[in-house]
Structure formats: structure tokens, C-alpha cells
Design a protein around this motif. Structure first.
Motif, mmCIF file in Angstrom:
data_model
loop_
_atom_site.group_PDB
_atom_site.id
_atom_site.type_symbol
_atom_site.label_atom_id
_atom_site.label_comp_id
_atom_site.label_asym_id
_atom_site.label_seq_id
_atom_site.Cartn_x
_atom_site.Cartn_y
_atom_site.Cartn_z
ATOM 1 N N MET A 1 6.636 4.791 -0.953
ATOM 2 C CA MET A 1 5.634 5.620 -0.269
ATOM 3 C C MET A 1 5.000 6.620 -1.232
ATOM 4 O O MET A 1 3.814 6.953 -1.111
ATOM 5 N N LEU A 2 5.785 7.105 -2.212
ATOM 6 C CA LEU A 2 5.266 8.065 -3.185
ATOM 7 C C LEU A 2 4.225 7.443 -4.107
ATOM 8 O O LEU A 2 3.401 8.156 -4.701
ATOM 9 N N LYS A 3 4.250 6.144 -4.240
ATOM 10 C CA LYS A 3 3.416 5.445 -5.207
ATOM 11 C C LYS A 3 2.149 4.854 -4.599
ATOM 12 O O LYS A 3 1.343 4.245 -5.300
ATOM 13 N N LEU A 4 1.978 5.009 -3.286
ATOM 14 C CA LEU A 4 0.766 4.508 -2.637
ATOM 15 C C LEU A 4 -0.411 5.430 -2.950
ATOM 16 O O LEU A 4 -0.244 6.648 -3.059
ATOM 17 N N PRO A 5 -1.618 4.884 -3.085
ATOM 18 C CA PRO A 5 -2.788 5.733 -3.325
ATOM 19 C C PRO A 5 -2.932 6.803 -2.245
ATOM 20 O O PRO A 5 -2.820 6.498 -1.051
ATOM 21 N N ALA A 6 -3.165 8.030 -2.650
ATOM 22 C CA ALA A 6 -3.228 9.138 -1.699
ATOM 23 C C ALA A 6 -4.337 8.956 -0.677
ATOM 24 O O ALA A 6 -4.207 9.384 0.476
ATOM 25 N N ASP A 7 -5.444 8.292 -1.102
ATOM 26 C CA ASP A 7 -6.573 8.178 -0.186
ATOM 27 C C ASP A 7 -6.322 7.189 0.952
ATOM 28 O O ASP A 7 -7.129 7.078 1.872
ATOM 29 N N LEU A 8 -5.184 6.481 0.909
ATOM 30 C CA LEU A 8 -4.838 5.595 2.031
ATOM 31 C C LEU A 8 -4.276 6.389 3.207
ATOM 32 O O LEU A 8 -4.275 5.898 4.335
ATOM 33 N N HIS A 9 -3.747 7.559 2.934
ATOM 34 C CA HIS A 9 -3.133 8.394 3.976
ATOM 35 C C HIS A 9 -2.124 7.576 4.797
ATOM 36 O O HIS A 9 -2.086 7.655 6.028
ATOM 37 N N ALA B 1 5.218 -0.990 -3.593
ATOM 38 C CA ALA B 1 4.011 -0.184 -3.392
ATOM 39 C C ALA B 1 2.755 -1.001 -3.666
ATOM 40 O O ALA B 1 1.756 -0.897 -2.934
ATOM 41 N N ALA B 2 2.808 -1.827 -4.713
ATOM 42 C CA ALA B 2 1.645 -2.655 -5.051
ATOM 43 C C ALA B 2 1.330 -3.652 -3.939
ATOM 44 O O ALA B 2 0.160 -3.878 -3.592
ATOM 45 N N LYS B 3 2.381 -4.259 -3.368
ATOM 46 C CA LYS B 3 2.163 -5.254 -2.320
ATOM 47 C C LYS B 3 1.675 -4.596 -1.026
ATOM 48 O O LYS B 3 0.813 -5.144 -0.322
ATOM 49 N N LEU B 4 2.221 -3.431 -0.706
ATOM 50 C CA LEU B 4 1.734 -2.708 0.471
ATOM 51 C C LEU B 4 0.279 -2.290 0.274
ATOM 52 O O LEU B 4 -0.550 -2.399 1.196
ATOM 53 N N THR B 5 -0.034 -1.838 -0.925
ATOM 54 C CA THR B 5 -1.410 -1.434 -1.217
ATOM 55 C C THR B 5 -2.368 -2.608 -1.067
ATOM 56 O O THR B 5 -3.489 -2.457 -0.543
ATOM 57 N N ASP B 6 -1.940 -3.784 -1.495
ATOM 58 C CA ASP B 6 -2.787 -4.977 -1.375
ATOM 59 C C ASP B 6 -3.146 -5.246 0.083
ATOM 60 O O ASP B 6 -4.297 -5.575 0.393
ATOM 61 N N VAL B 7 -2.172 -5.104 0.975
ATOM 62 C CA VAL B 7 -2.450 -5.328 2.394
ATOM 63 C C VAL B 7 -3.342 -4.225 2.953
ATOM 64 O O VAL B 7 -4.326 -4.492 3.663
#
Length: 433
Positions: free
Chosen positions: A257-265, A367-373
Motif C-alpha cells: 500500500m505504501l508503494k502505490l501511486p499517491a494520486d490513486l488514493h 504494488a506494481a500488479k495492483l497499480t496495473d489494475v
């Protein structure tokens, strides 16, 4: 993008071969005695499947009794409401396991004595054990002495047990795991058929024991109980459902969760309880995630379904899943999934189509895979939701009940060979992984 693998698929289609000439006639309701070391109000995959199986069979007109540990000190025979059915449940005298917050076991040396009168009074056509550990072992001996057919389903992994043992050297844990598997084989060898939820789990069991010919039968869910949104949620909400224990690796999800882009909220909702609830709650605060992570605890069925319906993506970081009913429920709710590439979870992912697998324990990869979705275009995201709904279809509980009815009647069910690609060295140890 790869096509969905069928090697880890759900229940094989029953054959027309009637099998055992002494098989129960196909038009007669059965008397089924289901036994397990865990049953609701316990909350875990084995307990949930046992309940769903009992309710489904009762709904088809079969006479179903359940043998399980008493959830409190109050033991005896009760008519309990489960789902939309009244089920006779024989609650055996039990003792709470001191290293677990709720787990109770029936007293091992009393099981045969306590189940003999149950078997003699009910006179079941078949005994279906859900575990070899305590009740299943004793009841199998009682059924065998009376010539009653025994079907066994394995939900056991040493990892699930070892997390509740005192700290000890790895070599000792591995020795205990090997002894546990040997004990499982000693019980399962007396069953007419042995099943487990997926082919990966079947391969795991065959690699760890002398048991062969294990059948892969999905635990199944009633997909009609779940609702999928037609549109993309406005919020980026990640959902986890399961026991809050070490084997689920929720700490990896918190670090991701710490590594997800901040703008995704992005926010995270953790549904379930367990012995690590307080520790992980504090960890989320220490990481500065207090306002982004919600520990929802145990929810009612209605609340859980709403949580899944309104979620954006489901994550399961566990490395000890023999199927993962929670993931099936999420897929039935139309959620893309991001799962650890471990044990049986890969059979629920068509990589890049309904979600992704990530390297177990790797918060960066997760984090990368969650960000992709979460950053997928609307069309790509909705396509992932549609793919999850398509992939859940073979896991319909009706198919599961059909197959077990065949086994109960002594009819032949198509065998699935264990997954030969599963590494034997991972199956023989397993403790602490």
C-alpha cells in the motif's frame, strides 16, 4: 496473454460407469454423515465448505447429519439452522487449543467412543470426513468396522497448523510436517475416494503422502448469491477477505500500500479476524496507513457481499491456499484479482485477463500488479471484471454436489492425475513457508 489453464480446474465430469455393483440406487435419498474438525461458527475455508456441502445436500432431499467439535463447553446433539436448512449437528466435547484464539478440538481418545452411538443410530450410507486430524481419524475407524463407505476431503496443509505451534527449530517443524502427512495417509488409505479442491492441491497431497488417485473437486459457490456492478467504481478500493493470521501474509499487502501511486488514493478493506488483528492494526498505524486501511472484522453475509460488490480489486497474498473460497466469491462479484503465485491460487488467474499473479512476499511486485489494475482504462478494467465472471462458472456448487453424490453412491468419477509439475520438495516439508 495466456489462455486459462485447465490443469487446475474444478471437479471432473462424472462418468456413466456405475462403478461398484453395490452402489446406492441413484434415485434414493442418501443418509450422509459429514465430519470435520471445524464447522460454523468457526470462520475458515474448511468450515464454510462443510456447511455449504451439508446445506446443499439437505436442499436436495438427503438426510444430512454433521459431527463437529462443540464451539463451547456445551456439547450434545442439536438441530441447527444453517443457510436455509435445519441440520442435525452432533457437537463433541472439545477443548480450546491454547495457541489459537478460537480453535477447539474434540478430545482424540474419546472420538470413537462418542461417535459409535451416532453411527449406529443414524446408520448412514456414507461418511464424508473433512479432516484426518481428530474426528475424521476416529470416525473412519468406526465406519470401516461397520462396512460403511468413507469419502475423504483434504483441506489440510502443515503451514496452517504450524503457525499455531510454539517457536521451534525448522528441522523440528519439518519433522512434524512429515509426521502429519504420514498420519493423513494412514487415515486416507481407508477411504474409498480422496478429494481436494484443485489439481494443484491434489498434486501437493500425492507428493507428500502415499495417497494416489486424488480427485480434484472444487469446493464450489453459489454465484447467484453475489452481485457484480455493471460500472467501474469511482473509488480505488482493494479488498482482502480471510483469517488475519500469519499464513495470509497481510503484512506484505500493507507494505505494498505504501508503494502505490499517491494520486490513486487507494484504500484497503481487510475483512476477517484472527490472532494477528491487533498487531497488523498497529502496523498499519506505524506505517502511516491508518486513514487508508480499514480492519472491518467479521461481517454478516450481506455485509460481506456488499463489500465485494463495491470493491475495485481483490487481493490474496497467502501462500497456503488449497483453493481460496474468498477469491471465488470475489470473482463471482465481478472483481479483478491479484493473487500470490503460490499453491492453488494460480488456477484462478488468467494472467492479464482477469488479473495478475505476483511474486509471493514481494511488496514491490504486488504494488506494481495492483497499480496495473487500478490504472487500466475503463474498457480494460471492465473486461477483467467480465473475465472473472466467466471463470467462476465451472465452480458452481451444483457441479460439486453432483460429483459428491456420485461418489457417495459408489459410482465412478473421472480421475484427474496429480499435477506432475508440482515440486515434490515443497510438499514434503512445508512448515514455516
Amino acid at each position: 496473454m495466456s489462455s486459462p489453464s485447465h490443469d487446475d480446474g474444478p471437479a471432473p465430469a462424472p462418468l456413466d460407469d456405475p462403478g461398484d455393483p453395490a452402489a446406492t440406487p441413484p434415485d434414493r435419498p442418501l443418509k450422509v454423515l459429514i465430519a470435520g474438525d471445524t464447522f460454523p461458527p468457526d470462520v475458515n475455508g474448511a468450515a464454510n465448505f462443510t456447511e455449504r456441502l451439508a446445506v446443499g445436500l439437505a436442499g436436495r432431499g438427503h438426510d444430512v447429519h454433521v459431527v463437529a467439535p462443540a464451539a463451547t463447553r456445551r456439547h450434545g446433539t442439536f438441530v441447527e439452522e444453517h443457510g436455509d436448512q435445519s441440520i442435525t449437528v452432533h457437537r463433541l466435547n472439545s477443548t480450546r487449543w491454547p495457541l489459537h484464539d478460537w480453535l477447539r478440538f474434540a478430545t482424540p481418545w474419546t472420538v470413537q467412543h462418542n461417535t459409535r452411538p451416532i453411527v449406529d443410530s443414524f446408520a448412514p450410507d456414507v461418511v464424508h470426513i473433512q479432516s484426518h486430524i481428530v474426528i475424521g481419524r476416529g470416525l473412519t475407524k468406526v465406519a470401516r468396522d461397520r462396512g460403511i463407505r468413507v469419502i475423504a476431503t483434504n483441506h489440510f496443509m502443515p503451514d496452517n497448523l504450524m503457525e499455531h505451534t510454539p517457536p521451534m527449530p525448522r528441522k523440528l517443524l519439518d519433522w512434524i510436517a512429515r509426521r502429519a502427512w504420514k498420519d493423513a495417509a494412514n487415515t486416507y488409505q481407508h477411504a474409498e475416494a480422496v478429494t481436494t479442491p484443485t489439481r494443484k492441491a491434489a498434486g501437493y497431497l500425492e507428493a507428500a503422502t502415499s495417497v494416489r488417485g486424488v480427485l480434484a473437486i472444487s469446493c464450489g459457490i453459489d454465484a447467484s448469491d453475489y452481485t457484480a456492478r455493471r460500472t467501474r467504481p469511482k473509488d480505488n478500493r482493494i479488498v482482502f477477505v480471510g483469517r488475519v493470521t500469519a499464513e495470509k501474509n497481510i503484512d506484505v499487502l500493507l507494505r505494498a500500500m505504501l508503494k502505490l501511486p499517491a494520486d490513486l488514493h487507494a484504500t484497503l478493506t481487510i475483512v476477517g479476524g484472527g490472532d494477528l488483528l491487533a498487531k497488523l492494526t498497529q502496523m498499519s498505524v506505524d506505517l502511516g496507513l491508518g486513514d487508508r486501511v480499514t480492519f472491518a472484522g467479521y461481517l454478516s453475509d450481506e455485509e460481506l457481499r456488499h463489500t465485494l460488490t463495491t470493491g475495485t480489486v481483490f487481493c490474496m497474498p497467502s501462500t497456503a491456499e488449497l483453493q481460496s473460497i474468498a477469491t471465488l466469491e470475489a470473482m463471482a462479484s465481478g472483481l479483478p484479482v491479484v493473487l500470490a503465485d503460490a499453491m492453488a491460487l494460480p488456477h484462478l488467474v488468467d494472467e492479464g485477463v482477469n488479473g495478475h499473479l505476483f511474486t509471493p512476499g514481494d511488496a514491490d511486485d504486488l504494488a506494481a500488479k495492483l497499480t496495473d489494475v487500478l490504472t487500466a482504462s475503463d474498457d480494460e478494467y471492465l473486461a477483467m471484471r467480465a473475465a472473472s465472471l466467466r471463470m467462476i462458472e465451472p465452480h458452481d456448487i451444483g457441479r460439486t454436489l453432483d460429483t459428491f453424490e456420485k461418489l457417495y453412491r459408489g459410482q465412478t468419477v473421472a480421475a484427474q492425475a496429480a499435477d506432475a509439475s508440482f515440486p515434490a520438495d515443497q510438499a514434503t516439508g512445508g512448515a514455516g513457508r
